[in-house]
Scaffold this motif. Structure first.
Motif, PDB file in Angstrom:
ATOM      1  N   ARG A 154      47.044  -6.046 -15.914  1.00 30.13           N
ATOM      2  CA  ARG A 154      47.054  -4.434 -16.418  1.00 30.13           C
ATOM      3  C   ARG A 154      46.684  -3.972 -17.275  1.00 30.13           C
ATOM      4  O   ARG A 154      45.274  -3.212 -18.136  1.00 30.13           O
ATOM      5  CB  ARG A 154      48.570  -3.949 -17.436  1.00 30.13           C
ATOM      6  N   LYS A 155      46.366  -4.924 -18.629  1.00 30.51           N
ATOM      7  CA  LYS A 155      45.531  -5.306 -19.874  1.00 30.51           C
ATOM      8  C   LYS A 155      43.686  -5.179 -19.277  1.00 30.51           C
ATOM      9  O   LYS A 155      43.263  -4.704 -19.672  1.00 30.51           O
ATOM     10  CB  LYS A 155      45.338  -6.915 -20.752  1.00 30.51           C
ATOM     11  N   LEU A 156      43.601  -6.115 -18.319  1.00 28.68           N
ATOM     12  CA  LEU A 156      42.117  -5.983 -17.531  1.00 28.68           C
ATOM     13  C   LEU A 156      41.478  -5.190 -17.211  1.00 28.68           C
ATOM     14  O   LEU A 156      40.538  -4.758 -17.100  1.00 28.68           O
ATOM     15  CB  LEU A 156      42.416  -7.086 -16.814  1.00 28.68           C
ATOM     16  N   THR A 157      42.936  -4.136 -15.886  1.00 26.23           N
ATOM     17  CA  THR A 157      42.607  -3.017 -15.480  1.00 26.23           C
ATOM     18  C   THR A 157      41.945  -2.272 -17.473  1.00 26.23           C
ATOM     19  O   THR A 157      41.161  -1.197 -16.367  1.00 26.23           O
ATOM     20  CB  THR A 157      43.331  -2.610 -14.487  1.00 26.23           C
ATOM     21  N   SER A 158      43.263  -1.888 -17.723  1.00 25.56           N
ATOM     22  CA  SER A 158      43.258  -0.891 -18.707  1.00 25.56           C
ATOM     23  C   SER A 158      41.507  -0.646 -19.700  1.00 25.56           C
ATOM     24  O   SER A 158      41.009   0.142 -19.652  1.00 25.56           O
ATOM     25  CB  SER A 158      43.913  -0.769 -19.737  1.00 25.56           C
ATOM     26  N   THR A 159      40.882  -2.439 -19.451  1.00 29.02           N
ATOM     27  CA  THR A 159      39.800  -2.726 -20.560  1.00 29.02           C
ATOM     28  C   THR A 159      39.236  -2.235 -19.889  1.00 29.02           C
ATOM     29  O   THR A 159      37.907  -1.587 -19.817  1.00 29.02           O
ATOM     30  CB  THR A 159      39.751  -4.081 -20.825  1.00 29.02           C
ATOM     31  N   SER A 160      38.765  -2.498 -17.999  1.00 27.86           N
ATOM     32  CA  SER A 160      37.752  -2.423 -18.057  1.00 27.86           C
ATOM     33  C   SER A 160      37.664  -0.494 -17.123  1.00 27.86           C
ATOM     34  O   SER A 160      36.234   0.023 -16.908  1.00 27.86           O
ATOM     35  CB  SER A 160      37.691  -2.846 -16.407  1.00 27.86           C
ATOM     36  N   SER A 161      38.877   0.274 -17.462  1.00 23.93           N
ATOM     37  CA  SER A 161      38.639   1.926 -16.750  1.00 23.93           C
ATOM     38  C   SER A 161      38.017   1.837 -18.612  1.00 23.93           C
ATOM     39  O   SER A 161      37.785   3.380 -18.424  1.00 23.93           O
ATOM     40  CB  SER A 161      40.099   2.190 -16.785  1.00 23.93           C
ATOM     41  N   GLU A 162      37.799   1.532 -19.599  1.00 23.88           N
ATOM     42  CA  GLU A 162      37.640   2.356 -20.752  1.00 23.88           C
ATOM     43  C   GLU A 162      35.949   1.707 -20.915  1.00 23.88           C
ATOM     44  O   GLU A 162      35.091   3.047 -21.515  1.00 23.88           O
ATOM     45  CB  GLU A 162      38.096   1.668 -21.738  1.00 23.88           C
ATOM     46  N   HIS A 163      35.411   1.585 -20.418  1.00 26.26           N
ATOM     47  CA  HIS A 163      33.232   1.064 -20.069  1.00 26.26           C
ATOM     48  C   HIS A 163      33.465   2.256 -18.845  1.00 26.26           C
ATOM     49  O   HIS A 163      33.624   2.733 -18.280  1.00 26.26           O
ATOM     50  CB  HIS A 163      33.476   0.019 -19.422  1.00 26.26           C
TER      51      HIS A 163
END
Length: 163
Positions: A154-163
């Motif tokens: 979830r952390k990786l997904t939320s980080t990648s969606s911020e870009h």
């Protein structure tokens, strides 16, 4: 502090017969219908453990291992594997029975994560689980590993969606 509860408190069994409205054009159970049935069984299990409404947060991978045809009896067994502060993991195991299958056959399983909510929709603390058998202890231990993987994902997904 609330006393820990054994996983058996949450044990839930839900049975359905697969009807025409549950199937696609090839007379096989819709995957989404099975997922809904599993989610419902897990929600009941969480209610038994917490005494409050709980919301589905995630579903960890689900494979459709066998087609379930019209007329089959589908039994879903759900039980908490572990509880944390406000969230809990529930396993749902799916069994199929029909006149052609004797004994019944396990056709699916998945792990669901739920969070307990108070009447105002805020997260609420819940009782912990106290495993009673080696199998329950193994599920309890593995739940922590699955949780770590899920939180990292979830952390990786939320980080990648911020870009």
């Amino acid at each position: 502090m609330v006393e820990p509860l054994p996983p058996s408190v949450s044990k839930t069994t839900v049975t359905h017969i697969v009807m025409m409205d549950d199937c696609n054009h090839t007379h096989v159970l819709f995957g989404g219908r099975l997922m809904a049935w599993m989610d419902e069984a897990c929600a009941i299990a969480t209610y038994k453990h917490t005494g409050m409404v709980c919301a589905t947060v995630s579903l960890q991978h689900m494979n459709f291992n066998r087609r379930i045809k019209i007329g089959s009896i589908v039994t879903i067994e759900a039980q908490l594997t572990r509880s944390f502060n406000t969230s809990m993991e529930v396993i749902a195991e799916v069994w199929q029975e029909s006149k052609h299958l004797n004994p019944r056959l396990k056709v699916n399983e998945a792990y669901f994560t739920f969070v307990a909510m108070d009447k105002d929709g805020h997260k609420h603390k819940i009782p912990h689980i106290l495993p009673q058998s080696k199998a329950e202890q193994l599920r309890y231990d593995m739940a922590l590993e699955r949780r770590k993987i899920g939180l990292k994902s979830r952390k990786l997904t939320s980080t990648s969606s911020e870009h």
